[in-house]
Design a protein around this motif. Structure first.
Motif, PDB file in Angstrom:
ATOM      1  N   ARG A 193      12.219 -41.096   4.290  1.00 21.59           N
ATOM      2  CA  ARG A 193      13.073 -40.351   5.534  1.00 21.59           C
ATOM      3  C   ARG A 193      13.773 -40.778   6.417  1.00 21.59           C
ATOM      4  O   ARG A 193      14.873 -40.366   6.927  1.00 21.59           O
ATOM      5  N   GLU A 194      13.209 -41.995   6.904  1.00 18.74           N
ATOM      6  CA  GLU A 194      13.818 -42.838   8.093  1.00 18.74           C
ATOM      7  C   GLU A 194      15.033 -43.644   7.588  1.00 18.74           C
ATOM      8  O   GLU A 194      15.929 -44.142   8.406  1.00 18.74           O
ATOM      9  N   SER A 195      15.076 -43.577   6.168  1.00 18.18           N
ATOM     10  CA  SER A 195      16.173 -44.485   5.724  1.00 18.18           C
ATOM     11  C   SER A 195      17.349 -43.438   4.938  1.00 18.18           C
ATOM     12  O   SER A 195      18.400 -44.301   4.541  1.00 18.18           O
ATOM     13  N   LEU A 196      17.278 -42.438   5.242  1.00 15.22           N
ATOM     14  CA  LEU A 196      18.280 -41.670   4.487  1.00 15.22           C
ATOM     15  C   LEU A 196      19.551 -41.710   5.088  1.00 15.22           C
ATOM     16  O   LEU A 196      20.798 -41.542   4.413  1.00 15.22           O
ATOM     17  N   LYS A 197      19.804 -42.208   6.445  1.00 15.53           N
ATOM     18  CA  LYS A 197      20.977 -42.299   7.164  1.00 15.53           C
ATOM     19  C   LYS A 197      21.760 -43.425   6.563  1.00 15.53           C
ATOM     20  O   LYS A 197      23.201 -43.101   6.581  1.00 15.53           O
ATOM     21  N   PHE A 198      21.091 -44.530   6.065  1.00 19.48           N
ATOM     22  CA  PHE A 198      21.799 -45.566   5.346  1.00 19.48           C
ATOM     23  C   PHE A 198      21.914 -45.704   4.080  1.00 19.48           C
ATOM     24  O   PHE A 198      22.457 -46.603   3.377  1.00 19.48           O
ATOM     25  N   LEU A 199      21.199 -44.772   3.417  1.00 21.08           N
ATOM     26  CA  LEU A 199      20.965 -45.083   1.716  1.00 21.08           C
ATOM     27  C   LEU A 199      22.500 -44.821   1.318  1.00 21.08           C
ATOM     28  O   LEU A 199      22.707 -45.574   0.101  1.00 21.08           O
ATOM     29  N   PRO A 200      23.288 -43.812   1.705  1.00 19.85           N
ATOM     30  CA  PRO A 200      24.660 -43.832   0.891  1.00 19.85           C
ATOM     31  C   PRO A 200      25.422 -45.013   1.155  1.00 19.85           C
ATOM     32  O   PRO A 200      26.278 -45.404  -0.003  1.00 19.85           O
ATOM     33  N   MET A 201      25.234 -45.514   2.330  1.00 20.00           N
ATOM     34  CA  MET A 201      25.981 -46.776   2.440  1.00 20.00           C
ATOM     35  C   MET A 201      25.526 -48.004   1.736  1.00 20.00           C
ATOM     36  O   MET A 201      26.294 -48.672   1.182  1.00 20.00           O
ATOM     37  N   SER A 202      24.257 -47.943   1.270  1.00 19.28           N
ATOM     38  CA  SER A 202      23.787 -49.059   0.672  1.00 19.28           C
ATOM     39  C   SER A 202      24.024 -48.859  -0.814  1.00 19.28           C
ATOM     40  O   SER A 202      24.471 -49.838  -1.555  1.00 19.28           O
ATOM     41  N   CYS A 203      24.218 -47.673  -1.192  1.00 11.93           N
ATOM     42  CA  CYS A 203      24.780 -47.140  -2.587  1.00 11.93           C
ATOM     43  C   CYS A 203      26.250 -47.717  -2.772  1.00 11.93           C
ATOM     44  O   CYS A 203      26.615 -48.272  -3.792  1.00 11.93           O
ATOM     45  N   GLU A 204      27.042 -47.438  -1.600  1.00 12.21           N
ATOM     46  CA  GLU A 204      28.509 -47.852  -1.888  1.00 12.21           C
ATOM     47  C   GLU A 204      28.514 -49.313  -1.945  1.00 12.21           C
ATOM     48  O   GLU A 204      29.441 -49.820  -2.459  1.00 12.21           O
ATOM     49  N   LEU A 205      27.762 -50.126  -1.139  1.00 13.75           N
ATOM     50  CA  LEU A 205      27.867 -51.554  -1.314  1.00 13.75           C
ATOM     51  C   LEU A 205      27.255 -52.277  -2.446  1.00 13.75           C
ATOM     52  O   LEU A 205      28.032 -53.244  -3.011  1.00 13.75           O
ATOM     53  N   ALA A 206      26.361 -51.386  -3.050  1.00 15.87           N
ATOM     54  CA  ALA A 206      25.936 -51.991  -4.608  1.00 15.87           C
ATOM     55  C   ALA A 206      26.672 -51.525  -5.535  1.00 15.87           C
ATOM     56  O   ALA A 206      26.543 -52.121  -6.696  1.00 15.87           O
ATOM     57  N   THR A 207      27.971 -50.684  -5.387  1.00 16.37           N
ATOM     58  CA  THR A 207      28.730 -50.244  -6.644  1.00 16.37           C
ATOM     59  C   THR A 207      29.748 -51.091  -6.701  1.00 16.37           C
ATOM     60  O   THR A 207      30.766 -51.365  -5.798  1.00 16.37           O
ATOM     61  N   ILE A 208      29.827 -51.278  -7.998  1.00 16.97           N
ATOM     62  CA  ILE A 208      30.913 -52.546  -8.392  1.00 16.97           C
ATOM     63  C   ILE A 208      32.254 -51.753  -8.841  1.00 16.97           C
ATOM     64  O   ILE A 208      32.253 -50.466  -9.456  1.00 16.97           O
ATOM     65  N   ARG A 209      33.421 -51.937  -8.191  1.00 17.05           N
ATOM     66  CA  ARG A 209      34.518 -51.462  -8.380  1.00 17.05           C
ATOM     67  C   ARG A 209      35.115 -51.416  -9.834  1.00 17.05           C
ATOM     68  O   ARG A 209      35.003 -52.335 -10.507  1.00 17.05           O
TER      69      ARG A 209
END
Length: 311
Positions: A193-209
């Motif tokens: 729950r403390e990590s919810l704010k940055f999880l979408p960013m982590s997902c974006e960083l890990a996504t290969i274009r």
């Protein structure tokens, strides 16, 4: 450089690719990811100088093999490979990515397979599930939850691979985990729950274009015969004596040899797919003369079963 050359020759020999390219990270890496997250790869150690000094001659070696060297400013090699794999899949080509990078597992599909040339192991969709416990389409969510210390991507504290797999098997996706965060118990639930704010960013960083605009189209990456003089010059400069001796052999008798380099220099292909058959039909139709033979299971024509045709 010698190890790289051996691996490259083995790939050409064993896989006989119809198209091939070698992709490098550009200086400065990914501009977009660094703009989104200034700490991205901030802890990564610089490449050792003895390795860095070999990059230019390795690129010259690749070009001597008549293989395209691709490096796109502002985008990591992963993004270029993801885009090329997508374009090749659209053309119904089977794709083999030579890498040891776990992030690449997100690209695996019915048409895309990974090979780790260090261990000579392949990873298809089933292999991804066996290694990580999730499907290829869940790998980005998995990486976002676990985090990546090498890329400095933050994950959920105390969320290891087993916990990430459990959550994704239960809630299907990262968004499902986020939506159900309130129901996750224990200390790890608090961390989630403390990590919810940055999880979408982590997902974006890990996504290969997969959508870059590249100068090289797949059609421009068709395999070609190596430049023998160019290879001889590079092998001599780098003191690859065994490969120099190989090149100095009379190649009119190369078909009788069993070495890996000879098999690369000989222009032949095993045709197993219709799209490649059509290419060879066109070549044969334009040839002034060609020979053909049947390959069979026996020399007894009454018993022989057809294995294939050679041209």
């Amino acid at each position: 450089a010698f190890g790289f050359t051996n691996v490259l020759i083995d790939i050409i020999k064993n896989e006989k690719p119809s198209h091939i390219a070698v992709v490098f990270d550009p200086p400065g890496g990914s501009v977009q990811r660094q703009e989104d997250y200034t700490e991205y790869k901030a802890n990564r150690e610089a490449m050792p100088e003895d390795i860095r000094s070999m990059i230019p001659p390795i690129k010259e070696l690749i070009r001597a093999f008549n293989i395209e060297v691709i490096e796109v400013a502002g985008f990591e090699a992963d993004d270029v490979i993801g885009t090329l794999a997508t374009q090749a899949t659209e053309k119904k080509l089977k794709v083999l990515i030579s890498t040891g990078d776990k992030d690449m597992a997100q690209l695996v599909s019915e048409h895309v397979t990974l090979i780790n040339t260090m261990s000579n192991t392949f990873m298809d969709e089933r292999g991804v599930a066996e290694k990580f416990g999730v499907r290829p389409d869940q790998i980005v969510d998995y990486l976002a939850l676990v985090g990546d210390t090498s890329d400095n991507i933050p994950g959920v504290p105390k969320c290891g691979p087993k916990t990430a797999v459990k959550w994704l098997n239960t809630y299907e996706s990262l968004q499902g985990v986020i939506n159900s965060a309130e129901s996750v118990r224990g200390k790890v639930g608090e961390y989630l729950r403390e990590s919810l704010k940055f999880l979408p960013m982590s997902c974006e960083l890990a996504t290969i274009r997969k959508d870059l605009e590249l100068e090289n189209s797949i059609d421009e990456l068709a395999s070609a015969k190596p430049n023998i003089d160019g290879l001889r010059s590079m092998f001599t400069e780098l003191e690859f004596r065994s490969w120099v001796d190989e090149l100095n052999t009379d190649h009119t008798h190369a078909a009788e040899k069993s070495s890996s380099l000879s098999s690369v220099l000989i222009d032949y292909e095993v045709v197993l797919e219709e799209n490649r058959l059509l290419v060879w039909i066109e070549k044969l139709s334009k040839a002034e003369i060609f020979a053909f033979d049947t390959e069979t299971t026996s020399v007894d024509y009454m018993e022989a079963q057809l294995v294939g045709l050679s041209f």
